[in-house]
Design a protein around this motif. Structure first.
Motif, PDB file in Angstrom:
ATOM      1  N   ASN A  19      63.014  46.478  29.817  1.00  0.00           N
ATOM      2  CA  ASN A  19      63.301  47.054  28.499  1.00  0.00           C
ATOM      3  C   ASN A  19      62.166  47.953  28.032  1.00  0.00           C
ATOM      4  OD1 ASN A  19      65.745  45.798  28.372  1.00  0.00           O
ATOM      5  ND2 ASN A  19      65.007  44.057  27.209  1.00  0.00           N
ATOM      6  N   ALA A  20      60.944  47.676  28.445  1.00  0.00           N
ATOM      7  CA  ALA A  20      59.796  48.493  28.055  1.00  0.00           C
ATOM      8  C   ALA A  20      59.815  49.866  28.733  1.00  0.00           C
ATOM      9  CB  ALA A  20      58.501  47.767  28.395  1.00  0.00           C
ATOM     10  N   ASP A  21      60.582  50.030  29.804  1.00  0.00           N
ATOM     11  CA  ASP A  21      60.659  51.311  30.515  1.00  0.00           C
ATOM     12  C   ASP A  21      61.514  52.337  29.781  1.00  0.00           C
ATOM     13  OD1 ASP A  21      59.115  50.301  32.584  1.00  0.00           O
ATOM     14  OD2 ASP A  21      60.860  49.738  33.798  1.00  0.00           O
ATOM     15  N   PHE A  22      62.496  51.891  29.009  1.00  0.00           N
ATOM     16  CA  PHE A  22      63.444  52.819  28.402  1.00  0.00           C
ATOM     17  C   PHE A  22      62.802  53.804  27.436  1.00  0.00           C
ATOM     18  CE2 PHE A  22      66.414  49.832  30.234  1.00  0.00           C
ATOM     19  CZ  PHE A  22      67.345  50.692  30.770  1.00  0.00           C
ATOM     20  N   PRO A  23      61.882  53.375  26.559  1.00  0.00           N
ATOM     21  CA  PRO A  23      61.255  54.389  25.690  1.00  0.00           C
ATOM     22  C   PRO A  23      60.495  55.454  26.484  1.00  0.00           C
ATOM     23  CG  PRO A  23      60.875  52.199  24.804  1.00  0.00           C
ATOM     24  CD  PRO A  23      61.500  52.021  26.159  1.00  0.00           C
ATOM     25  N   MET A  24      59.831  55.064  27.559  1.00  0.00           N
ATOM     26  CA  MET A  24      59.116  56.048  28.389  1.00  0.00           C
ATOM     27  C   MET A  24      60.090  56.991  29.078  1.00  0.00           C
ATOM     28  SD  MET A  24      55.914  53.938  30.046  1.00  0.00           S
ATOM     29  CE  MET A  24      56.941  53.109  31.222  1.00  0.00           C
ATOM     30  N   LEU A  25      61.172  56.446  29.608  1.00  0.00           N
ATOM     31  CA  LEU A  25      62.172  57.285  30.262  1.00  0.00           C
ATOM     32  C   LEU A  25      62.807  58.256  29.274  1.00  0.00           C
ATOM     33  CD1 LEU A  25      63.884  54.599  32.505  1.00  0.00           C
ATOM     34  CD2 LEU A  25      62.624  56.597  33.302  1.00  0.00           C
ATOM     35  N   LYS A  26      63.122  57.770  28.075  1.00  0.00           N
ATOM     36  CA  LYS A  26      63.719  58.645  27.057  1.00  0.00           C
ATOM     37  C   LYS A  26      62.764  59.766  26.677  1.00  0.00           C
ATOM     38  CE  LYS A  26      65.191  55.033  24.528  1.00  0.00           C
ATOM     39  NZ  LYS A  26      65.777  54.297  23.410  1.00  0.00           N
ATOM     40  N   THR A  27      61.476  59.457  26.539  1.00  0.00           N
ATOM     41  CA  THR A  27      60.488  60.483  26.195  1.00  0.00           C
ATOM     42  C   THR A  27      60.403  61.537  27.294  1.00  0.00           C
ATOM     43  OG1 THR A  27      59.211  58.916  24.886  1.00  0.00           O
ATOM     44  CG2 THR A  27      58.044  60.873  25.657  1.00  0.00           C
ATOM     45  N   ALA A  28      60.355  61.094  28.540  1.00  0.00           N
ATOM     46  CA  ALA A  28      60.247  62.029  29.666  1.00  0.00           C
ATOM     47  C   ALA A  28      61.488  62.910  29.782  1.00  0.00           C
ATOM     48  CB  ALA A  28      60.016  61.255  30.965  1.00  0.00           C
ATOM     49  N   VAL A  29      62.663  62.311  29.657  1.00  0.00           N
ATOM     50  CA  VAL A  29      63.909  63.075  29.775  1.00  0.00           C
ATOM     51  C   VAL A  29      64.050  64.049  28.602  1.00  0.00           C
ATOM     52  CG1 VAL A  29      66.428  62.888  29.782  1.00  0.00           C
ATOM     53  CG2 VAL A  29      65.068  61.352  31.194  1.00  0.00           C
ATOM     54  N   ALA A  30      63.687  63.609  27.401  1.00  0.00           N
ATOM     55  CA  ALA A  30      63.772  64.493  26.231  1.00  0.00           C
ATOM     56  C   ALA A  30      62.851  65.692  26.394  1.00  0.00           C
ATOM     57  CB  ALA A  30      63.414  63.722  24.962  1.00  0.00           C
ATOM     58  N   HIS A  31      61.651  65.461  26.890  1.00  0.00           N
ATOM     59  CA  HIS A  31      60.711  66.564  27.104  1.00  0.00           C
ATOM     60  C   HIS A  31      61.279  67.555  28.119  1.00  0.00           C
ATOM     61  CE1 HIS A  31      57.023  68.788  27.624  1.00  0.00           C
ATOM     62  NE2 HIS A  31      57.135  68.603  28.922  1.00  0.00           N
ATOM     63  N   TYR A  32      61.806  67.040  29.228  1.00  0.00           N
ATOM     64  CA  TYR A  32      62.348  67.933  30.244  1.00  0.00           C
ATOM     65  C   TYR A  32      63.562  68.691  29.713  1.00  0.00           C
ATOM     66  CZ  TYR A  32      63.978  69.897  34.546  1.00  0.00           C
ATOM     67  OH  TYR A  32      64.381  70.786  35.508  1.00  0.00           O
ATOM     68  N   ALA A  33      64.429  68.016  28.963  1.00  0.00           N
ATOM     69  CA  ALA A  33      65.626  68.682  28.426  1.00  0.00           C
ATOM     70  C   ALA A  33      65.236  69.820  27.483  1.00  0.00           C
ATOM     71  CB  ALA A  33      66.512  67.669  27.705  1.00  0.00           C
ATOM     72  N   ARG A  34      64.147  69.647  26.723  1.00  0.00           N
ATOM     73  CA  ARG A  34      63.706  70.702  25.800  1.00  0.00           C
ATOM     74  C   ARG A  34      63.080  71.883  26.536  1.00  0.00           C
ATOM     75  NH1 ARG A  34      61.786  66.245  22.864  1.00  0.00           N
ATOM     76  NH2 ARG A  34      59.695  66.617  23.663  1.00  0.00           N
ATOM     77  N   THR A  35      62.418  71.631  27.659  1.00  0.00           N
ATOM     78  CA  THR A  35      61.697  72.700  28.356  1.00  0.00           C
ATOM     79  C   THR A  35      62.492  73.316  29.512  1.00  0.00           C
ATOM     80  OG1 THR A  35      60.595  71.101  29.800  1.00  0.00           O
ATOM     81  CG2 THR A  35      59.458  71.706  27.765  1.00  0.00           C
ATOM     82  N   CYS A  36      63.626  72.729  29.845  1.00  0.00           N
ATOM     83  CA  CYS A  36      64.450  73.239  30.939  1.00  0.00           C
ATOM     84  C   CYS A  36      65.066  74.578  30.528  1.00  0.00           C
ATOM     85  CB  CYS A  36      65.539  72.214  31.261  1.00  0.00           C
ATOM     86  SG  CYS A  36      66.616  72.721  32.589  1.00  0.00           S
ATOM     87  N   GLU A  37      65.016  75.553  31.411  1.00  0.00           N
ATOM     88  CA  GLU A  37      65.525  76.885  31.085  1.00  0.00           C
ATOM     89  C   GLU A  37      66.986  77.087  31.469  1.00  0.00           C
ATOM     90  OE1 GLU A  37      62.896  79.912  32.472  1.00  0.00           O
ATOM     91  OE2 GLU A  37      61.157  78.991  31.507  1.00  0.00           O
ATOM     92  N   ASP A  38      67.535  76.208  32.276  1.00  0.00           N
ATOM     93  CA  ASP A  38      68.936  76.307  32.686  1.00  0.00           C
ATOM     94  C   ASP A  38      69.797  75.518  31.690  1.00  0.00           C
ATOM     95  OD1 ASP A  38      71.396  76.381  33.951  1.00  0.00           O
ATOM     96  OD2 ASP A  38      70.783  75.171  35.669  1.00  0.00           O
ATOM     97  N   PRO A  39      70.647  76.209  30.922  1.00  0.00           N
ATOM     98  CA  PRO A  39      71.441  75.507  29.896  1.00  0.00           C
ATOM     99  C   PRO A  39      72.340  74.404  30.458  1.00  0.00           C
ATOM    100  CG  PRO A  39      71.615  77.884  29.626  1.00  0.00           C
ATOM    101  CD  PRO A  39      70.883  77.641  30.914  1.00  0.00           C
ATOM    102  N   ALA A  40      72.917  74.618  31.633  1.00  0.00           N
ATOM    103  CA  ALA A  40      73.790  73.603  32.226  1.00  0.00           C
ATOM    104  C   ALA A  40      72.990  72.352  32.587  1.00  0.00           C
ATOM    105  CB  ALA A  40      74.494  74.157  33.458  1.00  0.00           C
TER     106      ALA A  40
END
Length: 56
Positions: A19-40
């Motif tokens: 359960n402690a992994d989920f906040p870290m995973l969410k932070t990492a995925v959110a960061h990548y989703a914001r910086t990803c240049e491919d809309p799809a």
């Protein structure tokens, strides 16, 4: 004929993430989703982020 594995009680499979992994995973995925240049690809990561929020 009985084997040793037949005599053991059934065990639940171990979780892959704690359960402690989920906040870290969410932070990492959110960061990548914001910086990803491919809309799809950004959309796929936003959907993953949503599923992670429901899981943990």
């Amino acid at each position: 004929m009985s084997t040793e594995t037949e005599n053991r009680p059934e065990q639940r499979p171990r979780a892959i993430f704690s359960n402690a992994d989920f906040p870290m995973l969410k932070t990492a995925v959110a960061h990548y989703a914001r910086t990803c240049e491919d809309p799809a690809e950004a959309t796929r990561y936003a959907n993953l982020l949503h599923r992670l929020g429901r899981a943990g």
